[in-house]
Design a protein around this motif. Structure first.
Motif, PDB file in Angstrom:
ATOM      1  N   LYS A  26       0.837  -1.212   0.000  1.00 50.18           N
ATOM      2  CA  LYS A  26       0.000   0.000   0.000  1.00 50.18           C
ATOM      3  C   LYS A  26       0.872   1.264   0.000  1.00 50.18           C
TER       4      LYS A  26
ATOM      5  N   VAL B  56       4.319   5.608  -5.601  1.00 52.27           N
ATOM      6  CA  VAL B  56       4.273   5.616  -7.072  1.00 52.27           C
ATOM      7  C   VAL B  56       3.278   6.660  -7.572  1.00 52.27           C
ATOM      8  N   SER B  57       2.116   6.735  -6.915  1.00 50.36           N
ATOM      9  CA  SER B  57       1.060   7.648  -7.398  1.00 50.36           C
ATOM     10  C   SER B  57       1.444   9.123  -7.236  1.00 50.36           C
ATOM     11  N   ALA B  58       2.457   9.406  -6.413  1.00 49.72           N
ATOM     12  CA  ALA B  58       2.887  10.798  -6.222  1.00 49.72           C
ATOM     13  C   ALA B  58       3.871  11.258  -7.307  1.00 49.72           C
TER      14      ALA B  58
ATOM     15  N   LYS C  29       1.121  -3.365 -11.595  1.00 51.04           N
ATOM     16  CA  LYS C  29       0.179  -3.057 -10.510  1.00 51.04           C
ATOM     17  C   LYS C  29       0.056  -4.224  -9.520  1.00 51.04           C
TER      18      LYS C  29
ATOM     19  N   HIS D  48       5.466  11.445 -11.244  1.00 50.45           N
ATOM     20  CA  HIS D  48       4.993  11.501 -12.638  1.00 50.45           C
ATOM     21  C   HIS D  48       6.136  11.797 -13.606  1.00 50.45           C
TER      22      HIS D  48
ATOM     23  N   TYR E 260       2.794   1.814  -3.419  1.00 48.39           N
ATOM     24  CA  TYR E 260       1.952   2.343  -4.504  1.00 48.39           C
ATOM     25  C   TYR E 260       1.474   3.764  -4.211  1.00 48.39           C
ATOM     26  N   GLN E 261       1.365   4.129  -2.945  1.00 46.26           N
ATOM     27  CA  GLN E 261       1.097   5.542  -2.625  1.00 46.26           C
ATOM     28  C   GLN E 261       2.270   6.400  -3.100  1.00 46.26           C
TER      29      GLN E 261
END
Length: 421
Positions: free
Chosen positions: A394, A400-402, A412, A404, A397-398
């Motif tokens: 968790k 990763v989502s930050a 995934k 770009h 991936y938090q």
């Protein structure tokens, strides 16, 4: 201590990060390093393959210890050269590193010393290799004998793919000289696990077992890569299995290498398949794995410098090695097109916006006009620790989502097999 780390990828960033935690370390240099490593060490513009250049630098800067990340300088004899000059260096000799440099040699040693592995045959003639495929059929695994940056293995589920793989490696020269010879192996079914071990020639201290994700796509689809992510510890690697691996694989391999005049000191990486009939060796590597190093070192409690010095002194048996009772996950963010051709120079944003407890290891990055940009296929290894695998996934991936950059892609499902167990 003044330390030189050789290499410029995610593994080397993790090594620098871990070595920096030692109170004994005064200064770290990294050759060539990358944008992330530059925040923790002095990057030196010398390529990892430039062994004479690295030797000159180490002597000029009075380096106390050199730690080698990648395989090419090891198989080119960097350890032998540094030792001849009286310099401390961590890694196996050229002769010992050949267990990674030649898949055929590794298979021959395993066959000679009854170390469990897949049935195989070796060919330096493409026509003979094709004839063998036609005789035995598929599924099978076609491997370039030499070093191919983790991409020289083709799993062929049908005869047509196997024949194409032989041509790709031997006729089209996809991996250059590495494909002068191929190893064709039986296809093994089961779950893969990576077991890295500290070795001082005799004593073996296994690290926390990890699992790499080689294929580019979710659910292990698409072509092989250098690794799209990893987690540790791997639940498939039970204490019972660990005992078997140490008894039947790790100890016999180190003893075999010594018997062959190739005594092994450094990190030995065993890539294993856990089959219905027990663990079998897929490959050996002569160094820390990438990306396995990122989660594994995240769980190491003991000072890495102490471990390395114990290995170099042949006193590993006297050195305690402790691990955190947690889990760690590394998700690789890759450039568009990887593992094929990819663009460089995409601006990366959000690196400072990852949550606490997430470390972003840079793999293929550079600085350009004050910005961090992509400069490789595998760009970042977003790594998190947690009380268990779910929490680590968790958090990773938090992270990763930050972050770009144009064309970024990643799997995934890193760690999903561990959760299912």
């Amino acid at each position: 201590m003044r330390i030189l780390v050789v290499g410029g990828g995610g593994r080397e960033h993790a090594l620098v990060w871990k070595l920096r935690q030692s109170q004994r370390v005064k200064e770290i240099f990294c050759a060539p390093g990358n944008s992330g490593i530059a925040q923790m060490a002095t990057c030196v513009n010398i390529q990892a393959e430039d062994v004479p250049g690295l030797l000159t630098f180490a002597k000029q800067e009075q380096i106390d210890l050199t730690v080698v990340g990648p395989e090419i300088p090891l198989t080119n004899g960097i350890v032998d050269l540094f030792q001849q000059q009286g310099l401390k260096i961590f890694g196996p000799s050229r002769a010992a590193a050949e267990i990674e440099g030649s898949k055929a040699l590794a298979k021959d040693i395993m066959a000679k010393y009854n170390i469990p592995t897949a049935r195989y045959a070796t060919f330096d003639d493409a026509a003979e290799a094709r004839a063998y495929v036609k005789q035995y059929g598929a599924p099978c695994v076609i491997k370039a004998d030499g070093l191919a940056a983790g991409k020289g293995v083709i799993v062929a589920m049908d005869e047509e793919t196997a024949l194409a793989a032989v041509d790709f490696i031997m006729a089209e020269r996809a991996f250059g000289q590495a494909g002068d010879r191929v190893v064709i192996e039986e296809y093994l079914e089961g779950e893969e696990v990576s077991v890295l071990a500290f070795v001082d020639g005799e004593t073996i201290v296994p690290m926390v077992a990890s699992q790499d994700h080689k294929r580019v796509g979710d659910n292990d689809t698409g072509p092989n890569t250098g690794g799209m992510g990893a987690y540790a510890p791997a639940p498939v690697y039970t204490p019972e299995l660990a005992a078997v691996v140490e008894r039947e694989i790790l100890h016999p391999t180190v003893q075999a290498l010594a018997a062959e005049g190739r005594p092994y000191r450094g990190v030995l990486y065993a890539g294993l398949m856990v089959t219905a009939t027990g663990p079998k060796v897929l490959e050996f590597n002569a160094r820390f794995g990438d990306p396995e190093t990122q989660p594994v070192l995240s769980l190491l409690e003991t000072d890495l410098v102490d471990i390395i010095e114990a290995i170099l002194a042949g006193r590993l048996a006297e050195q305690p090695v402790k691990w955190r009772d947690e889990a760690a996950v590394c998700v690789v963010m890759a450039a568009a097109g990887y593992p094929g051709s990819y663009q460089k120079g995409q601006v990366i944003t959000g690196l400072n916006e990852v949550p606490e407890g997430v470390v972003v290891f840079h793999a293929g990055t550079a600085n350009k006009n004050g910005q961090v940009v992509t400069s490789g296929g595998r760009v970042l290894g977003v790594t998190a620790t947690g009380k268990d695998i779910q929490e680590a996934i968790k958090k990773a991936y938090q992270g990763v989502s930050a972050i770009h950059f144009a064309g970024a892609h990643y799997r995934k499902d890193i760690g999903r097999k561990a959760v299912h167990r």
